[in-house]
Design an enzyme around this catalytic site. Sequence first.
Site, PDB file in Angstrom:
ATOM      1  N   SER A  32      -9.728   1.281   2.831  1.00 47.22           N
ATOM      2  CA  SER A  32      -8.937   2.102   1.941  1.00 47.22           C
ATOM      3  C   SER A  32      -7.831   1.361   1.194  1.00 47.22           C
ATOM      4  CB  SER A  32      -8.293   3.241   2.740  1.00 47.22           C
ATOM      5  OG  SER A  32      -7.396   2.712   3.713  1.00 47.22           O
ATOM      6  N   SER A  44      -9.678  -1.145   6.960  1.00 42.89           N
ATOM      7  CA  SER A  44      -9.146  -0.948   5.612  1.00 42.89           C
ATOM      8  C   SER A  44      -8.439  -2.150   4.998  1.00 42.89           C
ATOM      9  CB  SER A  44      -8.188   0.233   5.592  1.00 42.89           C
ATOM     10  OG  SER A  44      -8.942   1.413   5.489  1.00 42.89           O
ATOM     11  N   LYS A  48       0.841  -1.202   0.000  1.00 45.49           N
ATOM     12  CA  LYS A  48       0.000   0.000   0.000  1.00 45.49           C
ATOM     13  C   LYS A  48       0.873   1.248   0.000  1.00 45.49           C
ATOM     14  CE  LYS A  48      -3.950   1.929   2.570  1.00 45.49           C
ATOM     15  NZ  LYS A  48      -4.809   1.722   3.762  1.00 45.49           N
TER      16      LYS A  48
HETATM   17  N1  GLN Z   1     -13.068   3.288   6.210  1.00 49.55           N
HETATM   18  C1  GLN Z   1     -12.524   3.761   7.442  1.00 49.55           C
HETATM   19  C2  GLN Z   1     -12.284   5.240   7.347  1.00 49.55           C
HETATM   20  O1  GLN Z   1     -12.706   5.817   6.442  1.00 49.55           O
HETATM   21  C3  GLN Z   1     -11.277   3.013   7.788  1.00 49.55           C
HETATM   22  C4  GLN Z   1     -10.081   3.452   7.077  1.00 49.55           C
HETATM   23  C5  GLN Z   1      -8.880   2.675   7.452  1.00 49.55           C
HETATM   24  O2  GLN Z   1      -8.982   1.622   8.096  1.00 49.55           O
HETATM   25  N2  GLN Z   1      -7.740   3.187   7.097  1.00 49.55           N
HETATM   26  O3  GLN Z   1     -11.705   5.849   8.207  1.00 49.55           O
END
Ligand code: GLN
Length: 471
Positions: free
Chosen positions: A148, A172, A73
Amino acid sequence: MTPSALELRASIAGGFITATEACDSVLERIETAGPRLNAFITVSGERARARAAELDRAGAAGLRLAGVPIAVKDNICTRGVRTTAGSRILEHHVPLYDATVIERLEAAGALVVAKTNCDEFAMGSSSEHSAFGAVRNPWDVERTAGGSSGGSAVAVAARLTPLALGSETGGSVRQPAALCGIVGMKPTYGRVPRYGLIAFASSLDQVGAFGTTVADVATCLAVIAGHDPRDATSGVMPVDDYVAATRENARGLRVGVPRALVNDGVDAGVRRAFDEAIDVLRDAGAEIGEVTLPHSRYATATYAIVVMAEASSNLGRFDGVRYGSRAPGVETLFEMYSRTRALFGHEVKRRIMLGTYVLSAGYYEAYYLKAQKVRMLIRQDFERAFGDVDVIATPTSPTTAFKLGEKLDDPVQMYLADVFTVSANLAGIPAISVPCGFADGLPVGLQLTGRAWEERTLFRAAAAYERLTPW
Ligand code: GLN
């Protein structure tokens, strides 16, 4: 069939193919299939080839990930390879050092072949909030890959790389794993060093891993886990033999289902797949019981406050002075800050502003402090439940992959995609998502959550389930 990471490793260690051949074939696939899915921001072919050549020269037989290509990532720093976090503000950022997880992976023989697309600074659940365009789901390119860490999930789901690293703040890794039909794990808070992970919300962030099998993910975690003196939040607990755990059965394992949560707001097809998965665990010899997590219904709201507060503080460092881009042609200091920070995308700005608000004098007690108290209650719910069961099972996501654009204008709907995942981050405990079938032709994930530092129990349960299912 594409080999798993462990099968590929065995072929390379056994001398059937070279690391260079494995590397070249993966790079070629990334080039042909990558663009359509928009899974990658930067391909690090040169670096991967150099490492592969080294392995072929020196011999790699003893290494746990000998010659295994991995996608990373783009919020994890790689020396000499651009690391953008999906943001315009870091578009040209080339780190001077490697994250600890990268050092450990390369030392174990892995080849870092590409940096994956993601929501900007990991803020999102659909990988649409990226300055580099939305990631597409290989099961249906009109749908999101989740987020994400969407690009990492897609790299593995489309069989472009056998392994990938993602990061977790609120789901994420697990949510895109579920939406793309692969395995994804978030370890205990502190299990994996974060040195070199670009900070989002520091009391929640963890590095996690994707693979097509539980054993592959277990191997990857075993390589990256363990204390690092450069990260004061990394734990000193010994790292268990995760791969051995994947060979155990589920007999006598106590699995708790929070029925009230699962029955509320979950798509019918997802619930059907989940209920069948519970039956499989029962057939595998697990004892199924019920647990209650009364404060989990406040998890999404609590998470939102904590995450935005911490994000607003962490992102203060992107000021045009120390890292990344500076807006050109500015005349005053104020102009430099404001025009540089205008490079942030919409979602990032929203979170910085809301986070600044909940931390401001007069509102701090009402929002931030209160959220911290509820966070403690959520954590205590889990501690109580884990007195009776070893593992808690829920769907990973209430829906299958949604359409691109569907939730983009409705942040609350987007945040609700994380209802089942954020509590593990708030409680600091490990959780894994494994494929558990399909609803309307799209993958569904089964989430198993465990006690702090007991990743091995999750690997045991997930692998026992995996052995009995064709997914
Ligand atoms: N979808 C969650 C957010 O928008 C988690 C994001 C993540 O785990 N980095 O914060």
